[in-house]
Design a protein around this motif. Structure first.
Motif, PDB file in Angstrom:
ATOM      1  N   LYS A 191       0.750  -1.683   0.317  1.00 17.43           N
ATOM      2  CA  LYS A 191      -0.140  -0.025  -0.041  1.00 17.43           C
ATOM      3  C   LYS A 191       0.764   1.116   0.147  1.00 17.43           C
ATOM      4  O   LYS A 191       0.688   2.519  -0.235  1.00 17.43           O
ATOM      5  CB  LYS A 191      -1.052  -0.395   1.066  1.00 17.43           C
ATOM      6  CG  LYS A 191      -2.294   1.048   1.527  1.00 17.43           C
ATOM      7  CD  LYS A 191      -2.489   1.353   2.859  1.00 17.43           C
ATOM      8  CE  LYS A 191      -3.442   1.944   2.362  1.00 17.43           C
ATOM      9  NZ  LYS A 191      -3.676   3.883   3.547  1.00 17.43           N
ATOM     10  N   PHE A 192       1.792   1.701   0.351  1.00 18.50           N
ATOM     11  CA  PHE A 192       2.951   2.473   0.342  1.00 18.50           C
ATOM     12  C   PHE A 192       3.095   2.670  -0.400  1.00 18.50           C
ATOM     13  O   PHE A 192       4.060   3.424  -0.965  1.00 18.50           O
ATOM     14  CB  PHE A 192       3.763   2.368   1.784  1.00 18.50           C
ATOM     15  CG  PHE A 192       5.002   3.210   2.071  1.00 18.50           C
ATOM     16  CD1 PHE A 192       5.042   4.090   2.711  1.00 18.50           C
ATOM     17  CD2 PHE A 192       6.166   2.974   1.353  1.00 18.50           C
ATOM     18  CE1 PHE A 192       5.757   5.591   2.960  1.00 18.50           C
ATOM     19  CE2 PHE A 192       6.635   3.556   1.422  1.00 18.50           C
ATOM     20  CZ  PHE A 192       6.800   5.074   2.040  1.00 18.50           C
ATOM     21  N   ALA A 193       4.080   1.705  -1.106  1.00 15.88           N
ATOM     22  CA  ALA A 193       5.146   1.742  -2.277  1.00 15.88           C
ATOM     23  C   ALA A 193       3.697   2.044  -2.751  1.00 15.88           C
ATOM     24  O   ALA A 193       4.349   3.150  -4.272  1.00 15.88           O
ATOM     25  CB  ALA A 193       5.430   0.916  -3.137  1.00 15.88           C
ATOM     26  N   THR A 194       2.501   1.385  -3.638  1.00 12.17           N
ATOM     27  CA  THR A 194       1.214   2.109  -4.240  1.00 12.17           C
ATOM     28  C   THR A 194       0.791   3.771  -4.095  1.00 12.17           C
ATOM     29  O   THR A 194       1.204   4.705  -5.607  1.00 12.17           O
ATOM     30  CB  THR A 194      -0.048   1.366  -4.323  1.00 12.17           C
ATOM     31  OG1 THR A 194       0.527  -0.740  -4.527  1.00 12.17           O
ATOM     32  CG2 THR A 194      -0.073   1.537  -5.719  1.00 12.17           C
ATOM     33  N   GLU A 195       0.524   3.656  -3.109  1.00  9.26           N
ATOM     34  CA  GLU A 195      -0.084   5.218  -2.582  1.00  9.26           C
ATOM     35  C   GLU A 195       1.605   6.014  -3.284  1.00  9.26           C
ATOM     36  O   GLU A 195       1.783   7.233  -3.668  1.00  9.26           O
ATOM     37  CB  GLU A 195      -0.426   5.141  -1.781  1.00  9.26           C
ATOM     38  CG  GLU A 195      -1.349   4.513  -1.146  1.00  9.26           C
ATOM     39  CD  GLU A 195      -1.632   5.177   0.285  1.00  9.26           C
ATOM     40  OE1 GLU A 195      -1.019   5.094   1.246  1.00  9.26           O
ATOM     41  OE2 GLU A 195      -3.080   4.439   0.345  1.00  9.26           O
ATOM     42  N   HIS A 196       2.846   5.939  -2.366  1.00  8.25           N
ATOM     43  CA  HIS A 196       4.282   6.191  -3.493  1.00  8.25           C
ATOM     44  C   HIS A 196       3.727   7.181  -4.876  1.00  8.25           C
ATOM     45  O   HIS A 196       4.421   8.773  -5.215  1.00  8.25           O
ATOM     46  CB  HIS A 196       5.116   5.708  -2.787  1.00  8.25           C
ATOM     47  CG  HIS A 196       6.670   6.219  -3.520  1.00  8.25           C
ATOM     48  ND1 HIS A 196       7.400   6.710  -4.763  1.00  8.25           N
ATOM     49  CD2 HIS A 196       7.513   7.739  -2.328  1.00  8.25           C
ATOM     50  CE1 HIS A 196       8.375   7.830  -3.896  1.00  8.25           C
ATOM     51  NE2 HIS A 196       8.568   7.427  -3.300  1.00  8.25           N
ATOM     52  N   GLY A 197       3.618   6.685  -5.395  1.00  7.21           N
ATOM     53  CA  GLY A 197       3.649   6.661  -6.843  1.00  7.21           C
ATOM     54  C   GLY A 197       2.216   7.400  -7.305  1.00  7.21           C
ATOM     55  O   GLY A 197       1.950   7.647  -8.674  1.00  7.21           O
ATOM     56  N   GLY A 198       1.418   7.426  -6.187  1.00  2.53           N
ATOM     57  CA  GLY A 198      -0.054   7.897  -6.287  1.00  2.53           C
ATOM     58  C   GLY A 198      -1.201   7.535  -6.984  1.00  2.53           C
ATOM     59  O   GLY A 198      -2.298   8.191  -7.311  1.00  2.53           O
ATOM     60  N   GLY A 199      -0.679   5.757  -6.608  1.00  2.00           N
ATOM     61  CA  GLY A 199      -1.754   4.678  -6.630  1.00  2.00           C
ATOM     62  C   GLY A 199      -2.252   4.272  -5.888  1.00  2.00           C
ATOM     63  O   GLY A 199      -2.481   4.389  -4.291  1.00  2.00           O
ATOM     64  N   THR A 200      -3.956   4.330  -6.108  1.00  2.00           N
ATOM     65  CA  THR A 200      -4.874   3.009  -4.835  1.00  2.00           C
ATOM     66  C   THR A 200      -3.974   1.409  -4.924  1.00  2.00           C
ATOM     67  O   THR A 200      -4.731   0.726  -5.281  1.00  2.00           O
ATOM     68  CB  THR A 200      -6.235   3.390  -4.760  1.00  2.00           C
ATOM     69  OG1 THR A 200      -5.909   4.630  -5.204  1.00  2.00           O
ATOM     70  CG2 THR A 200      -7.178   2.554  -4.087  1.00  2.00           C
ATOM     71  N   PHE A 201      -4.298   1.251  -3.310  1.00  2.00           N
ATOM     72  CA  PHE A 201      -4.192  -0.413  -3.160  1.00  2.00           C
ATOM     73  C   PHE A 201      -5.518  -0.547  -2.753  1.00  2.00           C
ATOM     74  O   PHE A 201      -6.349  -0.162  -2.226  1.00  2.00           O
ATOM     75  CB  PHE A 201      -3.359  -0.543  -1.972  1.00  2.00           C
ATOM     76  CG  PHE A 201      -2.680  -1.646  -2.093  1.00  2.00           C
ATOM     77  CD1 PHE A 201      -2.944  -2.605  -2.682  1.00  2.00           C
ATOM     78  CD2 PHE A 201      -3.136  -2.195  -0.419  1.00  2.00           C
ATOM     79  CE1 PHE A 201      -2.066  -4.253  -2.007  1.00  2.00           C
ATOM     80  CE2 PHE A 201      -3.148  -3.755   0.089  1.00  2.00           C
ATOM     81  CZ  PHE A 201      -2.624  -4.650  -0.313  1.00  2.00           C
TER      82      PHE A 201
END
Length: 212
Positions: A191-201
């Motif tokens: 989740k952290f890595a996905t949100e780092h790029g502006g994405g949703t987990f």
């Protein structure tokens, strides 16, 4: 297109009443509702990604189904009608366009042979790399299936992979080797890595769906 996550590495995609299965293996509950399946993708030969029993259940209801897999699977699954695919191939089957990336499984240990593995991009939206961290060059990945636990990975590599792909959304896969606590820990990191790029987990569990 609707995605349903099954146990471990298995996924089923549905579009216009037609199904595509990816990696139905030994850690996945026996498939039952397989009617109207156009194709199966097997990323590599390990049993947690395919078994004869799972393929037989699909073929019983869909004798004309097309099974796409790398050369190593064609050897391991001798007797099954495997259509061999490799890095750079693109094909269409029913309402699905499939693009294949990569050539080998991630290294587990120097004592274990490295086998064939292909990642698949479905309808330019869902990308699943099988047991690898292959990044599909030149592709803007909408939805990424992220391996959460395996003998060949550590969570820092998973996080770096997600950050490099930078998908618009992601969900965990390949996690039946983890305890509940282990899954929750992996989900936090993905989740952290996905949100780092502006994405949703999306912390999908077996049986959960996602509209793509």
């Amino acid at each position: 297109m609707k995605l349903t996550k099954l146990e471990h590495a298995a996924l089923v995609l549905e579009r216009s009443g037609t199904k595509l299965y990816i990696d139905p293996g030994s850690f996945t509950t026996a498939l039952t509702e397989t009617a109207n399946t156009a194709a199966v993708v097997i990323t590599h030969e390990h049993a947690d990604h395919w078994t004869p029993e799972q393929l037989d259940r699909i073929l019983e209801m869909n004798p004309d189904v097309v099974i796409f897999a790398p050369a190593g699977v064609a050897t391991a699954a001798a007797g099954y009608p495997i259509t061999v695919v490799a890095d750079g191939d693109t094909t269409e089957v029913g309402p699905f366009t499939l693009r294949f990336f990569g050539a080998t499984h991630a290294v587990i240990h120097s004592s274990i042979p490295v086998i064939d593995n292909v990642g698949v991009l479905v309808n330019d939206e869902l990308y699943y790399a099988g047991d690898s961290f292959t990044i599909p060059a030149g592709v803007d990945v909408g939805t990424l299936a992220v391996p959460a636990g395996a003998p060949w990975l550590k969570i820092s590599e998973v996080m770096d992979y997600v950050m490099a792909v930078s998908p618009r959304q992601s969900f965990p896969t390949h996690e039946m080797v983890l305890s509940r606590t282990g899954k929750e820990m992996s989900n936090v990191r993905i989740k952290f890595a996905t949100e780092h790029g502006g994405g949703t987990f999306f912390a999908l569990e077996p049986g959960d769906t996602l509209d793509l």
